[in-house]
Write an enzyme that holds these catalytic residues in place. Structure first.
Site, PDB file in Angstrom:
ATOM      1  N   HIS A  49       0.818  -1.216   0.000  1.00  0.00           N
ATOM      2  CA  HIS A  49       0.000   0.000   0.000  1.00  0.00           C
ATOM      3  C   HIS A  49       0.851   1.264   0.000  1.00  0.00           C
ATOM      4  O   HIS A  49       1.952   1.294   0.554  1.00  0.00           O
ATOM      5  CB  HIS A  49      -0.920   0.001   1.218  1.00  0.00           C
ATOM      6  CG  HIS A  49      -2.000  -1.026   1.152  1.00  0.00           C
ATOM      7  ND1 HIS A  49      -3.151  -0.868   0.425  1.00  0.00           N
ATOM      8  CD2 HIS A  49      -2.085  -2.265   1.721  1.00  0.00           C
ATOM      9  CE1 HIS A  49      -3.914  -1.932   0.558  1.00  0.00           C
ATOM     10  NE2 HIS A  49      -3.288  -2.800   1.336  1.00  0.00           N
ATOM     11  N   VAL A 172       2.487 -22.819  21.396  1.00  0.00           N
ATOM     12  CA  VAL A 172       2.736 -22.295  22.741  1.00  0.00           C
ATOM     13  C   VAL A 172       1.483 -22.478  23.597  1.00  0.00           C
ATOM     14  O   VAL A 172       0.389 -22.038  23.228  1.00  0.00           O
ATOM     15  CB  VAL A 172       3.136 -20.807  22.689  1.00  0.00           C
ATOM     16  CG1 VAL A 172       3.252 -20.224  24.097  1.00  0.00           C
ATOM     17  CG2 VAL A 172       4.454 -20.646  21.938  1.00  0.00           C
ATOM     18  N   LYS A 249     -10.902  -1.538   2.771  1.00  0.00           N
ATOM     19  CA  LYS A 249     -10.614  -0.752   1.577  1.00  0.00           C
ATOM     20  C   LYS A 249     -11.488  -1.140   0.394  1.00  0.00           C
ATOM     21  O   LYS A 249     -11.213  -0.767  -0.742  1.00  0.00           O
ATOM     22  CB  LYS A 249      -9.129  -0.894   1.222  1.00  0.00           C
ATOM     23  CG  LYS A 249      -8.214  -0.346   2.320  1.00  0.00           C
ATOM     24  CD  LYS A 249      -6.758  -0.566   1.985  1.00  0.00           C
ATOM     25  CE  LYS A 249      -5.857   0.071   3.032  1.00  0.00           C
ATOM     26  NZ  LYS A 249      -5.989  -0.556   4.348  1.00  0.00           N
ATOM     27  N   ARG A 310      -8.206 -11.679   8.735  1.00  0.00           N
ATOM     28  CA  ARG A 310      -7.389 -10.553   9.174  1.00  0.00           C
ATOM     29  C   ARG A 310      -7.483 -10.426  10.693  1.00  0.00           C
ATOM     30  O   ARG A 310      -8.554 -10.594  11.271  1.00  0.00           O
ATOM     31  CB  ARG A 310      -7.885  -9.273   8.506  1.00  0.00           C
ATOM     32  CG  ARG A 310      -7.502  -9.166   7.048  1.00  0.00           C
ATOM     33  CD  ARG A 310      -8.430  -8.229   6.285  1.00  0.00           C
ATOM     34  NE  ARG A 310      -9.659  -8.902   5.891  1.00  0.00           N
ATOM     35  CZ  ARG A 310     -10.623  -8.338   5.176  1.00  0.00           C
ATOM     36  NH1 ARG A 310     -10.516  -7.091   4.795  1.00  0.00           N
ATOM     37  NH2 ARG A 310     -11.703  -9.019   4.841  1.00  0.00           N
ATOM     38  N   ILE A 335      -1.955  -6.685  13.612  1.00  0.00           N
ATOM     39  CA  ILE A 335      -1.313  -6.233  12.371  1.00  0.00           C
ATOM     40  C   ILE A 335      -2.184  -6.647  11.178  1.00  0.00           C
ATOM     41  O   ILE A 335      -1.887  -7.598  10.449  1.00  0.00           O
ATOM     42  CB  ILE A 335       0.115  -6.778  12.251  1.00  0.00           C
ATOM     43  CG1 ILE A 335       0.876  -6.567  13.559  1.00  0.00           C
ATOM     44  CG2 ILE A 335       0.827  -6.085  11.097  1.00  0.00           C
ATOM     45  CD1 ILE A 335       1.067  -5.135  13.986  1.00  0.00           C
ATOM     46  N   GLU A 336      -3.265  -5.935  11.006  1.00  0.00           N
ATOM     47  CA  GLU A 336      -4.118  -6.126   9.840  1.00  0.00           C
ATOM     48  C   GLU A 336      -3.567  -5.269   8.701  1.00  0.00           C
ATOM     49  O   GLU A 336      -2.468  -4.724   8.784  1.00  0.00           O
ATOM     50  CB  GLU A 336      -5.557  -5.744  10.182  1.00  0.00           C
ATOM     51  CG  GLU A 336      -5.723  -4.310  10.655  1.00  0.00           C
ATOM     52  CD  GLU A 336      -7.167  -3.940  10.936  1.00  0.00           C
ATOM     53  OE1 GLU A 336      -8.077  -4.688  10.546  1.00  0.00           O
ATOM     54  OE2 GLU A 336      -7.392  -2.886  11.561  1.00  0.00           O
ATOM     55  N   CYS A 437      -5.549 -26.194 -13.680  1.00  0.00           N
ATOM     56  CA  CYS A 437      -6.048 -27.472 -13.146  1.00  0.00           C
ATOM     57  C   CYS A 437      -5.980 -27.525 -11.626  1.00  0.00           C
ATOM     58  O   CYS A 437      -6.475 -28.471 -11.016  1.00  0.00           O
ATOM     59  CB  CYS A 437      -5.298 -28.648 -13.763  1.00  0.00           C
ATOM     60  SG  CYS A 437      -3.731 -29.045 -12.965  1.00  0.00           S
TER      61      CYS A 437
END
Length: 494
Positions: A49, A172, A249, A310, A335-336, A437
């Protein structure tokens, strides 16, 4: 005892790992899944972006612009496909024009270079397939397209070459504060680290809550896409956006670095962090919304669909900070979009946080930022092909006819650091199965090669994640006869 443990091997965790590999530190990258880039990183719009969308002063704005400027050098060093093709945000009415003017003004504040406002004639001269009722657009020439999983894999590979240790299939389960550092329990055992970087993506809130009181939530937001055949890959030359909304967006149309076309996504908030199935409603929505940008969307050329999740933060911005109540524990969460673009800059910023927390960063004289180039057989000259086949005849055997991928290329990416271990792992690194395919013909051969190179029974080969077995046993009577003709004949006699 590790100096730093990174939890999560998506593009953010891999970016942090590569930055840390520049220094004399003992670093481990921990991933719960069977491969790198198996979450949001493998299922997104693949867009770099420009940086005009994020709110000025936010971490999104800062890291977007800083990260965008780093892509040319990083992708060159790591041999990752990247094209700076520019983007357009379309306006169809007066309200849209006001919206893109606001984006332009934001971009100026954020430091996005070379933006310009275009009129209808200028837009259609660049993109003749767009709808003729467009009245204006914001052009950001610094936007681009990249191979997102290739970037993460390349960063991890380079990090490992420079000393980072990778632990796949280590989920974890618990983190304990120690007198000096943290004890990390996984479903495969325990380890200790002085510092922990939480890059767990959709699960970053859960990892955070292992050491501190809840302070944010990660909301999974599903986006669905259609991918089109390479025959229509030049339908648009730039990334085509619609005016953004609170949910994202909008539906975009863009070429990919491999010559395909992509349309999507929708935006659907979910409760489940594993819901990556596509739906008729979602795919129908993106097809209809795509028509707003162009009525000529070549729907006949769709070859596949996919969905990604996201990691949307409840805070509205990226979370990149050391916890006050847990010194040495750094959240890199929420963190999108534009996280892919921001990843290189976030990696650098995490180093600053570690340094401020007391980590001594001594540069390695042996650090090598250059990753060995991937072998792309069909891009070689005839002379280079002949020489390669002479050295290794496996480069003369085509496995994937749709994408012209050779056996030699597949063997190479299996044998690399952080090499492919699954069918989809091969697909992400060398592209067999991404054509028309969709692996219908090359899939069995890829499985055979994986089984041979990894020295396992073919029934143990996974498609992707744990339990995704493709074979459970023979489909014909086992006669002990190797030739398929004789085997079939023997089966008929029985």
């Amino acid at each position: 005892m590790y100096d730093v443990a990174i939890i999560g091997a998506g593009v953010i965790g891999c970016a942090v790992a590569r930055e840390l590999s520049r220094y004399d530190l003992k670093v481990v990258l921990i991933e719960k899944d069977t491969d790198i880039a198996n979450g949001t990183t493998k299922a997104n719009s693949a867009i770099v972006h420009g940086g005009y969308d994020a709110k000025p002063g936010s971490l999104k704005a800062r890291f977007n612009v800083e990260g965008n400027a780093m892509f040319d050098e990083i992708c060159k060093e790591l041999d990752v496909p990247f094209q700076r093709i520019g983007s357009l945000v379309l306006a169809f009415d007066h309200e849209d024009v006001q919206a893109i003017q606001e984006l332009y003004d934001r971009g100026v504040i954020n430091g996005v270079p070379n933006m310009e406002m275009l009129d209808r004639e200028q837009i259609l001269a660049l993109e003749p397939n767009l709808n003729k009722d467009i009245i204006a657009a914001l052009h950001a020439p610094t936007a681009g397209i990249v191979g997102p999983w290739e970037l993460a894999i390349a960063m991890a590979e380079n990090a490992i070459e420079n000393g980072v240790e990778l632990k796949l299939e280590h989920k974890v389960t618990q983190i304990e504060k120690l007198e000096n550092g943290y004890g990390i329990s996984t479903d495969k055992g325990k380890l200790k680290a002085a510092y922990v970087i939480n890059c767990a993506g959709l699960y970053a809130d859960e990892v955070h809550n292992m050491v501190a009181d809840p302070s944010f939530r990660i909301i999974p937001r599903r986006g669905q896409y259609n991918v089109f055949d390479r025959s229509v890959g030049d339908f648009v030359k730039k990334v085509i956006f619609q005016c953004p909304t609170k949910k994202g967006k909008g539906v975009l149309i863009a070429p990919t670095v491999h010559g395909n076309l992509i349309v999507g996504p929708d935006a659907e908030e979910l409760d489940c962090k594993e819901s990556i199935e596509t739906t008729m409603e979602g795919l129908g929505f993106i097809r209809e919304q795509g028509k707003k940008s162009t009525e000529k969307v070549p729907s006949h050329a769709i070859i596949t669909a996919f969905a990604g999740l996201r990691a949307t933060p409840s805070t509205g911005d990226f979370i990149v900070e050391e916890l006050t109540e847990a010194k040495g524990f750094i959240d890199v969460a929420g963190i999108e979009s534009p996280g892919l673009t921001a990843a290189p800059a976030i990696g650098v910023y995490v180093l600053e946080l570690l340094k401020n927390s007391g980590v001594i960063l001594k540069e390695k004289e042996s650090f090598n930022p250059i990753r060995r180039k991937a072998i792309r057989f069909m891009e070689l000259t005839d002379e280079e092909k002949a020489e390669l086949i002479k050295r290794d005849p496996r480069f003369g055997r085509i496995i994937c006819r749709c994408e012209s991928i050779t056996e030699g290329e597949i063997v190479d990416i299996i044998g690399r650091k952080a090499g492919a271990l699954t069918v989809d792992g091969v697909k992400r690194r060398a592209r067999p199965g991404t054509g028309r395919c969709q692996g219908g013909f090359c899939g069995p051969r890829v499985m055979e090669i994986l089984a041979r190179e990894l020295e396992m029974d073919i029934t143990e080969v996974l498609k992707d994640r744990r339990g995704s077995y493709l074979l459970t046993g023979p489909t014909k009577v086992d006669t002990g006869i190797e030739e398929s003709f004789d085997a079939v004949a023997a089966a008929k006699e029985l």
